[in-house]
Design an enzyme around this catalytic site. Structure first.
Site, PDB file in Angstrom:
ATOM      1  N   SER A  16       0.488  -1.016   0.156  1.00 48.91           N
ATOM      2  CA  SER A  16       0.378   0.497   0.246  1.00 48.91           C
ATOM      3  C   SER A  16       1.306   0.550   0.040  1.00 48.91           C
ATOM      4  O   SER A  16       2.204   0.953   0.481  1.00 48.91           O
ATOM      5  CB  SER A  16      -0.705  -0.237   1.433  1.00 48.91           C
ATOM      6  OG  SER A  16      -1.456   1.338   1.179  1.00 48.91           O
ATOM      7  N   TYR A  35      -0.967  -0.157  10.709  1.00 50.30           N
ATOM      8  CA  TYR A  35      -1.083  -0.911   9.037  1.00 50.30           C
ATOM      9  C   TYR A  35      -0.479  -0.540   8.275  1.00 50.30           C
ATOM     10  O   TYR A  35       0.621  -1.566   7.232  1.00 50.30           O
ATOM     11  CB  TYR A  35      -2.714  -0.182   8.247  1.00 50.30           C
ATOM     12  CG  TYR A  35      -2.681  -0.717   6.681  1.00 50.30           C
ATOM     13  CD1 TYR A  35      -3.254  -1.776   6.333  1.00 50.30           C
ATOM     14  CD2 TYR A  35      -2.839   0.389   5.930  1.00 50.30           C
ATOM     15  CE1 TYR A  35      -4.317  -1.545   5.732  1.00 50.30           C
ATOM     16  CE2 TYR A  35      -3.254   0.449   4.742  1.00 50.30           C
ATOM     17  CZ  TYR A  35      -3.749  -0.997   4.497  1.00 50.30           C
ATOM     18  OH  TYR A  35      -4.052  -0.814   2.745  1.00 50.30           O
ATOM     19  N   LYS A  78       2.098  -2.708   5.628  1.00 49.94           N
ATOM     20  CA  LYS A  78       2.669  -2.402   4.460  1.00 49.94           C
ATOM     21  C   LYS A  78       4.219  -2.549   4.143  1.00 49.94           C
ATOM     22  O   LYS A  78       4.293  -3.077   3.196  1.00 49.94           O
ATOM     23  CB  LYS A  78       1.767  -1.832   4.136  1.00 49.94           C
ATOM     24  CG  LYS A  78       0.147  -2.332   4.221  1.00 49.94           C
ATOM     25  CD  LYS A  78       0.063  -3.096   3.914  1.00 49.94           C
ATOM     26  CE  LYS A  78      -1.582  -3.815   2.870  1.00 49.94           C
ATOM     27  NZ  LYS A  78      -1.978  -4.611   2.321  1.00 49.94           N
TER      28      LYS A  78
END
Ligand code: NAP
Length: 256
Positions: free
Chosen positions: A151, A164, A168
């Protein structure tokens, strides 16, 4: 004047087998459909069996072949059972797409252990589990493609996403290292960093935030899941044989 219809990348993957995690909806489903349309037999993996069956039915309706495998990708034993089932049924594995992912956004001082652990397990540990299982098969075959969906949050900070972003960014480091380990066996390992893509994950942000997000995107729009699927098709194709350990960002110019 209306926009011209999009002419999508055409890649021939006939005779190949692909495994896609998170294939029940969103980006993973678009990737599974694109691989199926390109001639690959697609093993569709996620937790929701009904939605997987719907995705497999769409692949079959388009003339492709698919199997479904209900699995929590963060569970080591379940990941190996899934890989074994795919090998028993399809005998080989050419393309491994690690796409399953979740968000549990909140600011650091109030982030729970569970918010951290679940995101790291689903987004990063799963990539390790499925890549390890796939690597054993692909090293024997002396060919293969591992494509990890990271991401833009793995490239830059995003308040509320420390778990997150860490997962990633971890996927990117993992991709670069494994690419070097597997290169001699003709197995390539690359990552794709989507920007904001129209799926349930992005919709969860709400319309107001999405309007603000659009202002940060030079292209002036949210991306489509098919635009990530096209990048996967390219990396899976023979044309990408000399590309490994790379990060392909598909974000409408947001991180440029
Ligand atoms: P989504 O619509 O929420 O779909 C997530 C997929 O992951 C579903 O198929 C879900 O299936 C599966 N999944 C989640 N947890 C799982 C688990 N424990 N075991 C097995 N499968 C699991 O999300 P998306 O937007 O398509 O995102 C796909 C990937 O792209 C993710 O890695 C995400 O981080 C990344 N990404 C998305 C965006 C975006 O803007 N949408 C941007 C950058 C990166 P089940 O619920 O059936 O298990």
């Amino acid at each position: 004047m209306a926009d011209a219809p999009v002419r999508r990348i055409a890649v021939d993957l006939s005779g190949q087998v692909a495994l896609v995690t998170g294939a029940s909806r969103g980006i993973g489903k678009a990737i599974a459909l694109a691989l199926g349309r390109s001639g690959a037999t697609v093993a569709c993996v996620a937790r929701n069996l009904e939605k997987l069956q719907a995705a497999a039915a769409e692949i079959a309706a388009a003339g492709g072949k698919a199997s479904v495998h209900a699995c929590d990708v963060a569970d080591s034993a379940a990941a190996q059972v899934t890989m074994d089932a795919v090998m028993t049924e399809h005998k080989r594995l050419d393309v491994m797409v690690n796409n399953a992912g979740i968000t549990k956004d909140t600011l650091l001082p109030i982030m729970s252990d569970a918010d951290w652990d679940q995101v790291i397990a689903t987004n990063l540990r799963s990539v390790f589990l499925f890549s390890r299982a796939a690597a054993k098969v692909m090293m024997r075959q002396r060919s293969g493609r591992i494509i990890n969906i990271s991401s833009v949050s793995g490239l830059m900070g995003n308040p509320g996403q420390s778990n997150y972003s860490a997962s990633k960014a971890g996927v990117i480091g993992f991709t670069q290292t494994v690419a070097k380990e597997l290169a001699k066996r003709k197995v390539t390992v690359n990552a794709i960093c989507p920007g904001f893509i129209a799926t349930e994950m992005a919709e969860a942000l709400g319309a107001t935030i999405l309007e603000e997000v659009k202002k940060m995107i030079p292209a002036g729009r949210i991306g489509e899941a098919d635009e990530i699927a096209d990048a996967v098709l390219f990396l899976a194709s023979d044309s990408a044989a000399y590309i490994t350990g790379q990060v392909l960002t598909v974000d409408g110019g947001m991180t440029a």
